[in-house]
Design an enzyme around this catalytic site. Structure first.
Site, PDB file in Angstrom:
ATOM      1  N   SER A 164     -17.424  -6.720  26.848  1.00 48.70           N
ATOM      2  CA  SER A 164     -18.423  -5.758  26.207  1.00 48.70           C
ATOM      3  C   SER A 164     -17.921  -4.281  26.824  1.00 48.70           C
ATOM      4  CB  SER A 164     -19.883  -6.140  26.765  1.00 48.70           C
ATOM      5  OG  SER A 164     -19.710  -5.582  28.164  1.00 48.70           O
ATOM      6  N   ASP A 183     -16.592  -7.529  22.356  1.00 51.52           N
ATOM      7  CA  ASP A 183     -18.237  -7.891  22.066  1.00 51.52           C
ATOM      8  C   ASP A 183     -19.128  -6.883  21.659  1.00 51.52           C
ATOM      9  OD1 ASP A 183     -20.100  -9.949  22.221  1.00 51.52           O
ATOM     10  OD2 ASP A 183     -20.564  -9.919  24.139  1.00 51.52           O
ATOM     11  N   HIS A 184     -19.717  -6.870  20.984  1.00 50.22           N
ATOM     12  CA  HIS A 184     -20.707  -5.945  20.469  1.00 50.22           C
ATOM     13  C   HIS A 184     -20.207  -4.481  20.338  1.00 50.22           C
ATOM     14  CE1 HIS A 184     -24.081  -8.511  20.222  1.00 50.22           C
ATOM     15  NE2 HIS A 184     -23.633  -9.477  21.474  1.00 50.22           N
ATOM     16  N   GLU A 244     -22.040  -8.318  11.961  1.00 53.76           N
ATOM     17  CA  GLU A 244     -23.476  -8.958  12.420  1.00 53.76           C
ATOM     18  C   GLU A 244     -24.447  -8.555  11.308  1.00 53.76           C
ATOM     19  OE1 GLU A 244     -24.788  -9.281  16.317  1.00 53.76           O
ATOM     20  OE2 GLU A 244     -26.798  -8.975  15.852  1.00 53.76           O
ATOM     21  N   HIS A 274     -24.690 -15.589  18.872  1.00 53.58           N
ATOM     22  CA  HIS A 274     -24.897 -14.849  19.792  1.00 53.58           C
ATOM     23  C   HIS A 274     -26.037 -15.532  20.786  1.00 53.58           C
ATOM     24  CE1 HIS A 274     -22.225 -11.379  19.405  1.00 53.58           C
ATOM     25  NE2 HIS A 274     -22.003 -12.022  18.327  1.00 53.58           N
ATOM     26  N   GLY A 275     -26.118 -15.180  21.985  1.00 52.02           N
ATOM     27  CA  GLY A 275     -27.348 -15.262  22.725  1.00 52.02           C
ATOM     28  C   GLY A 275     -27.658 -16.638  22.747  1.00 52.02           C
ATOM     29  N   ALA A 276     -26.252 -17.509  23.224  1.00 48.42           N
ATOM     30  CA  ALA A 276     -26.427 -19.005  23.188  1.00 48.42           C
ATOM     31  C   ALA A 276     -26.441 -19.717  24.533  1.00 48.42           C
ATOM     32  CB  ALA A 276     -25.382 -19.518  22.064  1.00 48.42           C
TER      33      ALA A 276
END
Ligand code: G3H
Ligand code: 13P
Ligand code: ZN
Length: 311
Positions: A50, A82-83, A134, A213-215
């Site tokens: 990130s 990432d992001h 995204e 994401h967010g998994a």
């Protein structure tokens, strides 16, 4: 072996009904814990960095750590931003040797997201780098950005085809009810994923890799260790593993995990320092953190992602 892109990984994962784990890395112990687990079960890997990780550890250190992991394990590894929130950070990672970047334009309007993503894709593809876009907004915390439940929104399946066609992205992150961090649902709320949205997206984008994401599942073992040693995670709730397994069998080819790594590392360090408050050699307390990361990642690769033996 040099760093690889995720193209072949995703093709095989899509056809084989499994997913690739994308694990966030911030330091040497995290890189080692993840890659040693993957080497043990011969799993391909995406290691992701990130903006915050680059700020903390510096691009060059993370790059060299990942190169060292490839030399040590011989695994196919893709190094991913990432992001990425701007063209500039994506360009910097592409120029600096990453093989994949995410441009996260999800906070912009549909048209502005397309324009920004297209610009990154043009730059990346000319240099052999792949791009994740995204659509839809996840709740939770990424870096300094805190997206409230009210501001989060599911991906609209009717938008995905136009977005992919106009941007040329190689994979697409969608919002179907996951969120970043350790507190994904309110206390008492039942975890739920919108598989109907995933199915609709799959119909409109045949053979196209989808990203979740967010998994993190917020694994109870590590939560309990932290809580028994002064933590405050009683209300932490993650995504149940059977839901992730179901997603991996569908079009989801990349599953992002960071919070579970943080919990495992912290559990190892806390447990050790509680038992041995007299220790002050960082190797003594960082090694148990690395051990828990290895244990966690091995279990994910085999039991959740199903990518063991695919390297
Ligand atoms: O999605 C966000 C990841 O968990 C990275 O978190 O931005 O605090 O490094 P970070
Ligand atoms: P978690 O917070 O659920 O681990 O999600 C990580 C992530 O999506 C990184 O991009
Ligand atoms: Zn994320």
């Amino acid at each position: 072996m040099p760093l690889v892109t995720s193209t072949e990984m995703f093709r095989k994962a899509y056809d084989g009904g499994y997913a690739i784990g994308a694990f966030n890395v911030n330091n040497m112990e995290i890189v080692q814990g993840i890659t040693e687990a993957a080497a043990e079960v011969r799993a391909p890997l995406i290691l992701q960095v990130s903006a915050g990780a680059r700020k903390y550890a510096k691009h060059v250190y993370l790059m060299k750590l990942v190169e060292a992991a490839i030399e040590d394990t011989g695994l196919p590894i893709c190094l991913h931003l990432d992001h990425g929130e701007s063209f500039e950070i994506c360009k910097s990672c592409i120029d600096g040797g990453f093989t994949s970047v995410m441009i996260d334009g999800s906070k912009h309007s549909f048209a502005d997201n397309i324009e920004l993503t297209r610009k990154v894709v043009d730059y990346a593809h000319e240099r052999g780098v792949v791009v994740e876009g995204e659509l839809g907004r996840l709740a939770g915390i990424e870096d300094d950005v805190n997206v409230s439940d009210e501001d989060s929104s599911y991906t609209r399946p009717e938008d995905v085809q136009e977005f992919v066609e106009k941007t040329g992205v190689d994979s697409l992150a969608i919002a179907i009810g996951t969120s970043h961090g350790a507190f994904k649902y309110k206390p008492g709320q039942k975890p739920q994923l919108r598989f109907d949205i995933l199915e609709e997206v799959e119909k409109r984008l045949p053979n196209f890799p989808i990203v979740l994401h967010g998994a993190s599942s917020v694994i109870p073992k590590y939560v309990e260790i932290i809580d028994n040693n002064g933590g405050n995670l009683a209300d932490a709730i993650g995504i149940p593993e059977d839901m992730l397994r179901q997603a991996a069998k569908m079009a989801v080819c990349k599953i992002n995990i960071d919070t579970d790594l943080r919990l495992a590392m912290t559990a190892g360090v806390r447990e050790h320092l509680t038992a041995h408050p007299e220790h002050f050699d960082p190797r003594q307390y960082l090694a148990p953190g690395r051990d828990y990361i290895r244990e966690l990642v091995k279990a994910k690769l085999i039991n959740v992602l199903g990518c063991d033996g695919k390297a």
